[in-house]
Design a protein around this motif. Structure first.
Motif, PDB file in Angstrom:
ATOM      1  N   SER A 226       8.999   4.704  -5.413  1.00 43.85           N
ATOM      2  CA  SER A 226       8.325   3.750  -4.519  1.00 43.85           C
ATOM      3  C   SER A 226       6.835   4.044  -4.424  1.00 43.85           C
ATOM      4  O   SER A 226       5.998   3.129  -4.436  1.00 43.85           O
ATOM      5  CB  SER A 226       8.963   3.811  -3.125  1.00 43.85           C
ATOM      6  OG  SER A 226      10.318   3.415  -3.184  1.00 43.85           O
ATOM      7  N   ASN A 240       0.598  -7.186  -2.554  1.00 42.86           N
ATOM      8  CA  ASN A 240       1.627  -7.990  -1.903  1.00 42.86           C
ATOM      9  C   ASN A 240       2.132  -7.215  -0.690  1.00 42.86           C
ATOM     10  O   ASN A 240       2.797  -6.185  -0.828  1.00 42.86           O
ATOM     11  CB  ASN A 240       2.766  -8.264  -2.884  1.00 42.86           C
ATOM     12  CG  ASN A 240       3.797  -9.215  -2.303  1.00 42.86           C
ATOM     13  OD1 ASN A 240       4.179  -9.105  -1.146  1.00 42.86           O
ATOM     14  ND2 ASN A 240       4.244 -10.155  -3.128  1.00 42.86           N
ATOM     15  N   GLU A 242       4.416  -7.709   1.665  1.00 45.51           N
ATOM     16  CA  GLU A 242       5.859  -7.556   1.854  1.00 45.51           C
ATOM     17  C   GLU A 242       6.442  -6.541   0.876  1.00 45.51           C
ATOM     18  O   GLU A 242       7.317  -5.748   1.216  1.00 45.51           O
ATOM     19  CB  GLU A 242       6.556  -8.912   1.697  1.00 45.51           C
ATOM     20  CG  GLU A 242       6.259  -9.890   2.813  1.00 45.51           C
ATOM     21  CD  GLU A 242       6.684  -9.351   4.168  1.00 45.51           C
ATOM     22  OE1 GLU A 242       7.714  -8.630   4.230  1.00 45.51           O
ATOM     23  OE2 GLU A 242       5.988  -9.614   5.164  1.00 45.51           O
ATOM     24  N   GLU A 243       5.929  -6.580  -0.362  1.00 49.39           N
ATOM     25  CA  GLU A 243       6.431  -5.638  -1.363  1.00 49.39           C
ATOM     26  C   GLU A 243       6.015  -4.212  -1.020  1.00 49.39           C
ATOM     27  O   GLU A 243       6.807  -3.268  -1.128  1.00 49.39           O
ATOM     28  CB  GLU A 243       5.910  -6.028  -2.747  1.00 49.39           C
ATOM     29  CG  GLU A 243       6.511  -5.173  -3.863  1.00 49.39           C
ATOM     30  CD  GLU A 243       6.141  -5.674  -5.242  1.00 49.39           C
ATOM     31  OE1 GLU A 243       5.305  -5.018  -5.873  1.00 49.39           O
ATOM     32  OE2 GLU A 243       6.684  -6.717  -5.643  1.00 49.39           O
ATOM     33  N   LYS A 245       5.399  -3.105   1.925  1.00 49.14           N
ATOM     34  CA  LYS A 245       6.175  -2.731   3.101  1.00 49.14           C
ATOM     35  C   LYS A 245       7.578  -2.276   2.703  1.00 49.14           C
ATOM     36  O   LYS A 245       8.110  -1.289   3.226  1.00 49.14           O
ATOM     37  CB  LYS A 245       6.257  -3.923   4.054  1.00 49.14           C
ATOM     38  CG  LYS A 245       6.987  -3.630   5.353  1.00 49.14           C
ATOM     39  CD  LYS A 245       6.989  -4.869   6.247  1.00 49.14           C
ATOM     40  CE  LYS A 245       7.751  -4.604   7.534  1.00 49.14           C
ATOM     41  NZ  LYS A 245       7.791  -5.798   8.403  1.00 49.14           N
ATOM     42  N   LYS A 246       8.170  -2.987   1.738  1.00 51.33           N
ATOM     43  CA  LYS A 246       9.521  -2.642   1.282  1.00 51.33           C
ATOM     44  C   LYS A 246       9.540  -1.259   0.642  1.00 51.33           C
ATOM     45  O   LYS A 246      10.387  -0.417   0.957  1.00 51.33           O
ATOM     46  CB  LYS A 246      10.011  -3.691   0.281  1.00 51.33           C
ATOM     47  CG  LYS A 246      11.421  -3.392  -0.246  1.00 51.33           C
ATOM     48  CD  LYS A 246      11.864  -4.423  -1.266  1.00 51.33           C
ATOM     49  CE  LYS A 246      11.105  -4.233  -2.575  1.00 51.33           C
ATOM     50  NZ  LYS A 246      11.632  -5.105  -3.658  1.00 51.33           N
ATOM     51  N   TYR A 247       8.570  -1.006  -0.257  1.00 50.29           N
ATOM     52  CA  TYR A 247       8.556   0.285  -0.941  1.00 50.29           C
ATOM     53  C   TYR A 247       8.179   1.430   0.006  1.00 50.29           C
ATOM     54  O   TYR A 247       8.638   2.565  -0.152  1.00 50.29           O
ATOM     55  CB  TYR A 247       7.611   0.242  -2.140  1.00 50.29           C
ATOM     56  CG  TYR A 247       8.168  -0.564  -3.293  1.00 50.29           C
ATOM     57  CD1 TYR A 247       9.367  -0.181  -3.887  1.00 50.29           C
ATOM     58  CD2 TYR A 247       7.511  -1.699  -3.773  1.00 50.29           C
ATOM     59  CE1 TYR A 247       9.889  -0.912  -4.943  1.00 50.29           C
ATOM     60  CE2 TYR A 247       8.036  -2.437  -4.822  1.00 50.29           C
ATOM     61  CZ  TYR A 247       9.233  -2.040  -5.409  1.00 50.29           C
ATOM     62  OH  TYR A 247       9.763  -2.754  -6.447  1.00 50.29           O
ATOM     63  N   SER A 248       7.350   1.135   0.981  1.00 52.58           N
ATOM     64  CA  SER A 248       7.009   2.154   1.982  1.00 52.58           C
ATOM     65  C   SER A 248       8.242   2.545   2.788  1.00 52.58           C
ATOM     66  O   SER A 248       8.469   3.727   3.094  1.00 52.58           O
ATOM     67  CB  SER A 248       5.915   1.631   2.917  1.00 52.58           C
ATOM     68  OG  SER A 248       4.718   1.411   2.218  1.00 52.58           O
ATOM     69  N   ALA A 249       9.067   1.548   3.129  1.00 57.12           N
ATOM     70  CA  ALA A 249      10.292   1.818   3.884  1.00 57.12           C
ATOM     71  C   ALA A 249      11.264   2.657   3.054  1.00 57.12           C
ATOM     72  O   ALA A 249      11.924   3.577   3.565  1.00 57.12           O
ATOM     73  CB  ALA A 249      10.943   0.507   4.309  1.00 57.12           C
ATOM     74  N   ILE A 250      11.363   2.329   1.750  1.00 58.60           N
ATOM     75  CA  ILE A 250      12.244   3.111   0.864  1.00 58.60           C
ATOM     76  C   ILE A 250      11.779   4.562   0.807  1.00 58.60           C
ATOM     77  O   ILE A 250      12.581   5.503   0.898  1.00 58.60           O
ATOM     78  CB  ILE A 250      12.265   2.493  -0.551  1.00 58.60           C
ATOM     79  CG1 ILE A 250      12.962   1.132  -0.522  1.00 58.60           C
ATOM     80  CG2 ILE A 250      12.967   3.434  -1.530  1.00 58.60           C
ATOM     81  CD1 ILE A 250      12.897   0.385  -1.847  1.00 58.60           C
ATOM     82  N   ARG A 253      12.604   6.340   4.103  1.00 56.46           N
ATOM     83  CA  ARG A 253      14.027   6.678   4.225  1.00 56.46           C
ATOM     84  C   ARG A 253      14.386   7.861   3.327  1.00 56.46           C
ATOM     85  O   ARG A 253      15.166   8.737   3.713  1.00 56.46           O
ATOM     86  CB  ARG A 253      14.886   5.461   3.867  1.00 56.46           C
ATOM     87  CG  ARG A 253      14.907   4.375   4.928  1.00 56.46           C
ATOM     88  CD  ARG A 253      16.065   3.413   4.701  1.00 56.46           C
ATOM     89  NE  ARG A 253      15.990   2.749   3.407  1.00 56.46           N
ATOM     90  CZ  ARG A 253      15.358   1.605   3.175  1.00 56.46           C
ATOM     91  NH1 ARG A 253      14.723   0.997   4.182  1.00 56.46           N
ATOM     92  NH2 ARG A 253      15.347   1.063   1.973  1.00 56.46           N
TER      93      ARG A 253
END
Length: 437
Positions: A226, A240, A242-243, A245-250, A253
């Motif tokens: 990520s 992007n 949203e993208e 944000k998604k990879y940051s969340a991954i 976690r």
């Protein structure tokens, strides 16, 4: 006097017992000598109270009797040999170690020797014989710490430890050698067992370290991927939101999971150092267990049936026992998968001097090929859903730390039952806990 006049020779010094006016018996030493007094034959008599000396002699005799009793009944084999190696005496423990009969002992003790000679039965000393020969000839002390021998009668293998002490006479020559022989077979077996256990623990530590590294790599791989994706986006100005944000969340976690694994490993390895026995009320533990898991139970539509007779307090640690029970409960919740009518039954009751606790679920069950491994550290069939394989391993370790036991029975597609036994709390039983391997 009549005996002396009759020509009989009397002892010059002899002991008599006098009786005082108050009835006490007084041992006295008296001497009787014939002298000339004023030109006539006379008897010169001296008398001395030897009460204190007699007490000392009696005490020495009693001490010698006591010493002989110690030697006779000592669990350590004690034997005495002459400077030529002839057996002079031996106690019962010595005979038991070597398996000799009374007849053999008599034969050994009547075997004359003109010079130092070791028997065939001394061959077990092997490389120690030259040093032992110096003890017999020059004096000194020799310790043979651990040597393997064979009992000639029982033909079994023993391990003995021996001490040889030379005793010299007034001229400075070795008169005899005292030998202490201790059967250390049981101690040697215990040491080998401890060594085996330590080797097993070392192998387990190696497995844990290897699995830990594997789990950490697996946990951090999504974070690494990520972060690379985020870095690539920043370099291409492809921002992007949203993208990202998604990879940051991954990544977050993954890092959190790695930290959780590290924390679990730390807790698991420190359990033995956190042995804190106390009186634990099961009612209070189960009340806290269900309260803390109410949200998860509701989210998964799990019905709990719980019953217990109150019973006596158990010997454990409240915080650690709650953790152990929590691991079993979470394992049962995860076992339902897509099943309906999810139910977990918790029961406990007195069983003599212990309390028996059961956790029973109607989940998917455990396949027979896995049932023997579920308490192994890092063994898990649900790693995809975040399982580390440490929960049930910690449960088993906590239960056994306080002298309890845990077992599991399972039928695939029917359900699983965990059965735990915990000893009742006794104020004088704290010293008996923590002996599990």
């Amino acid at each position: 006097m009549k005996e002396r006049q009759a020509g009989k020779k009397l002892s010059k010094v002899f002991v008599v017992t006098l009786v005082s006016k108050d009835g006490r018996e007084i041992p006295c030493e008296t001497s009787n000598s014939q002298i000339q007094y004023q030109g006539q034959a006379a008897q010169f008599i001296t008398m001395r109270d030897i009460s204190e000396r007699k007490k000392m002699i009696d005490a020495l005799l009693q001490s010698e009797k006591f010493s002989r009793a110690i030697i006779k009944y000592s669990p350590i084999g004690i034997s005495v040999r002459s400077h030529t190696g002839k057996l002079l005496s031996a106690n019962k423990a010595w005979r038991n170690i070597w398996g000799h009969t009374e007849e053999e002992m008599t034969e050994f003790m009547t075997r004359e020797r003109d010079e130092l000679k070791f028997d065939y039965c001394d061959e077990y000393l092997g490389r120690w014989l030259p040093a032992l020969e110096r003890v017999y000839k020059e004096g000194g002390y020799l310790h043979v710490p651990d040597i393997q021998v064979t009992n000639p009668r029982r033909k079994d293998t023993l391990y003995v430890s021996q001490h040889f002490y030379a005793i010299k006479d007034s001229s400075g020559k070795v008169d005899r050698v005292v030998i202490l022989t201790e059967d250390i077979t049981e101690r040697r077996i215990a040491e080998e067992k401890i060594k085996s256990i330590n080797m097993e623990k070392l192998e387990q530590a190696k497995r844990i370290a290897g699995t830990f590294a594997h789990e950490i790599r697996n946990a951090l791989f999504p974070a690494s991927a990520s972060l690379n994706r985020i870095k690539l986006s920043s370099q291409t100005n492809d921002n992007n939101y949203e993208e990202l944000k998604k990879y940051s969340a991954i990544a977050e976690r993954s890092i959190t999971r790695a930290a959780d694994i590290t924390g679990l490993i730390s807790s698991y390895t420190k359990l033995d150092t956190e042995l804190m026995p106390e009186q634990v009320n099961l009612n209070e533990v189960f009340e806290e267990l269900l309260t803390s898991n109410k949200l998860k139970l509701d989210e998964n539509n799990v019905q709990i049936d719980i019953s217990g007779n109150g019973g006596r307090p158990v010997k454990s640690n409240r915080r650690q026992l709650l953790l152990a029970f929590n691991n079993i409960l979470l394992n049962s919740i995860d076992a339902f998968e897509d099943r309906e009518n999810r139910r977990i039954t918790i029961e406990w009751a007195s069983n003599g001097d212990s309390q028996e606790i059961t956790f029973k679920d109607n989940g998917c069950g455990i396949p027979s090929e896995y049932i023997g491994r579920i308490f192994e550290p890092f063994f898990s069939k649900k790693s995809d859903s975040g399982g580390t394989g440490l929960g049930l391993a910690m449960t088993k370790r906590i239960i056994e730390m306080y002298g309890g036991s845990v077992s599991v029975q399972s039928i695939p597609a029917v359900g699983t039952t965990f059965r735990i036994n915990l000893g009742n709390y006794e104020s004088n039983s704290i010293g008996n806990i923590g002996n599990s391997e």
